[in-house]
Motif scaffolding. Structure first.
Motif, mmCIF file in Angstrom:
data_model
loop_
_atom_site.group_PDB
_atom_site.id
_atom_site.type_symbol
_atom_site.label_atom_id
_atom_site.label_comp_id
_atom_site.label_asym_id
_atom_site.label_seq_id
_atom_site.Cartn_x
_atom_site.Cartn_y
_atom_site.Cartn_z
ATOM 1 N N LEU A 55 5.605 12.806 2.462
ATOM 2 C CA LEU A 55 5.041 12.551 1.142
ATOM 3 C C LEU A 55 5.478 11.195 0.599
ATOM 4 O O LEU A 55 4.677 10.465 -0.011
ATOM 5 N N THR A 56 6.730 10.841 0.818
ATOM 6 C CA THR A 56 7.226 9.540 0.358
ATOM 7 C C THR A 56 6.513 8.407 1.079
ATOM 8 O O THR A 56 6.148 7.390 0.469
ATOM 9 N N THR A 57 6.312 8.572 2.374
ATOM 10 C CA THR A 57 5.588 7.557 3.146
ATOM 11 C C THR A 57 4.172 7.391 2.626
ATOM 12 O O THR A 57 3.653 6.263 2.538
ATOM 13 N N TYR A 58 3.553 8.491 2.254
ATOM 14 C CA TYR A 58 2.192 8.426 1.700
ATOM 15 C C TYR A 58 2.182 7.652 0.381
ATOM 16 O O TYR A 58 1.262 6.868 0.117
ATOM 17 N N VAL A 59 3.203 7.857 -0.443
ATOM 18 C CA VAL A 59 3.295 7.115 -1.700
ATOM 19 C C VAL A 59 3.443 5.620 -1.429
ATOM 20 O O VAL A 59 2.822 4.791 -2.112
ATOM 21 N N PHE A 60 4.253 5.268 -0.439
ATOM 22 C CA PHE A 60 4.390 3.860 -0.073
ATOM 23 C C PHE A 60 3.031 3.279 0.325
ATOM 24 O O PHE A 60 2.685 2.158 -0.051
ATOM 25 N N TYR A 61 2.282 4.065 1.089
ATOM 26 C CA TYR A 61 0.958 3.619 1.530
ATOM 27 C C TYR A 61 0.034 3.420 0.337
ATOM 28 O O TYR A 61 -0.697 2.419 0.256
ATOM 29 N N GLU A 62 0.077 4.354 -0.620
ATOM 30 C CA GLU A 62 -0.773 4.260 -1.801
ATOM 31 C C GLU A 62 -0.420 3.051 -2.663
ATOM 32 O O GLU A 62 -1.278 2.485 -3.342
ATOM 33 N N HIS A 63 0.842 2.638 -2.640
ATOM 34 C CA HIS A 63 1.286 1.498 -3.437
ATOM 35 C C HIS A 63 1.269 0.194 -2.634
ATOM 36 O O HIS A 63 1.765 -0.827 -3.109
ATOM 37 N N ASN A 64 0.708 0.261 -1.431
ATOM 38 C CA ASN A 64 0.598 -0.938 -0.580
ATOM 39 C C ASN A 64 1.948 -1.619 -0.350
ATOM 40 O O ASN A 64 2.065 -2.860 -0.393
ATOM 41 N N VAL A 65 2.962 -0.816 -0.130
ATOM 42 C CA VAL A 65 4.291 -1.371 0.153
ATOM 43 C C VAL A 65 4.291 -1.960 1.554
ATOM 44 O O VAL A 65 3.937 -1.257 2.518
ATOM 45 N N PRO A 66 4.682 -3.227 1.727
ATOM 46 C CA PRO A 66 4.728 -3.826 3.066
ATOM 47 C C PRO A 66 5.669 -3.050 3.983
ATOM 48 O O PRO A 66 6.696 -2.533 3.535
#
Length: 308
Positions: A55-66
């Motif tokens: 879930l945390t990884t998905y949030v990173f993806y949604e926020h376009n975290v490099p």
């Protein structure tokens, strides 16, 4: 989804699996310290930690975290042994009094030198849970996963330090139900006070661990500090040193076995000087912790938050 809702979801994801199976669900005949229950709960928290990581990884993806920023947000990289050593020195300063009591007054330093206590602890399921699985899984979920959610949500460092540990404390409130099931003879009022006390000291530890995480960007330090606090237990705040064993009440997610508490040795008094020395060192340790809190958590790997 807001960081608050996700954090609340992580609490449920971590706790609810304990009640889905008869092997993990507490009962009058099966305590949380039973080897069968510990093994089943280890499997449950492993699954929960993986779900929270996804879930945390998905949030990173949604926020376009490099991609190169993700290990830093998670506190996994870069690794700084110097930062870890500094922060653990701070923890040792805080526990100077208990270290004096257990190491000098009770002669525990001999076991520390030979690492005999470490070997004996890790050879038991309770020790494996308290000193490895518990610290690793809890620090990953409540620091490595939840803190970045609030960083991305533009929370200030002060807000993160005093807000996110409350989820950590709330996650331990279910021990009230477990305690009532396994200790029905204890009055409800006493059990509630015990649970509120546990919520308080787990939150206090969470405040420090979150602060150290933000200041150093190092999840490994938080795990080691968590293990150390689980090993030490709560400091003695009253009574003569050397007279009673002073069995620790228990740090985050640690309840000592009843048989261990009841069979704890009663040490013979070593005189009032030990007691005076202990409380002087205890106060000096707390004072030193206050003065060195910022200097010993200073790091070039700090996360990008502001403390207002």
């Amino acid at each position: 989804m807001s960081p608050a809702l996700l954090s609340a979801a992580y609490v449920l994801i971590y706790v609810i699996p304990f009640y889905l199976s008869s092997a993990t669900r507490p009962s009058p005949t099966l305590t949380r310290d039973a080897p069968l229950s510990i093994r089943a709960r280890i499997r449950a928290v492993t699954f929960s930690t993986i779900v929270c990581a996804v879930l945390t990884t998905y949030v990173f993806y949604e926020h376009n975290v490099p991609a190169h920023e993700i290990p830093k947000l998670l506190g996994l990289w870069p690794v700084s042994l110097f930062d870890t050593a500094q922060t653990m020195l701070l923890v040792v300063i805080l526990f100077a009094g208990p270290l004096f009591e257990h190491g000098i007054v009770h002669g525990g330093w001999k076991d520390w030198v030979t690492l005999r206590g470490v070997y004996e602890s890790l050879c038991s399921w309770i020790g494996y849970r308290n000193f490895i699985v518990g610290p690793v899984s809890e620090e990953l979920v409540w620091r490595s996963f939840i803190v970045p959610l609030h960083v991305l949500g533009n929370f200030t460092g002060t807000q993160i330090v005093f807000l996110t540990p409350l989820y950590f404390g709330i996650a331990h409130m279910h021990h009230l139900y477990e305690f009532r099931i396994t200790h029905p003879e204890v009055p409800l009022f006493v059990a509630v006070l015990r649970s509120l006390f546990q919520f308080t000291y787990t939150s206090l530890f969470g405040f420090f661990a979150t602060f150290a995480y933000l200041r150093t960007g190092n999840i490994y330090t938080c795990i080691i500090a968590h293990t150390f606090c689980n090993w030490m237990g709560l400091p003695r705040f009253y009574g003569r040193v050397g007279v009673e064993a002073g069995v620790p009440i228990g740090p985050p997610d640690v309840d000592k076995k009843d048989d261990e508490q009841n069979s704890a040795p009663a040490y013979q008094g070593e005189g009032s000087l030990w007691t005076v020395a202990y409380y002087i060192i205890l106060v000096a340790g707390a004072t030193g912790f206050y003065w060195f809190l910022f200097p010993l958590t200073q790091s070039k790997h700090t996360l990008s938050v502001t403390f207002d």
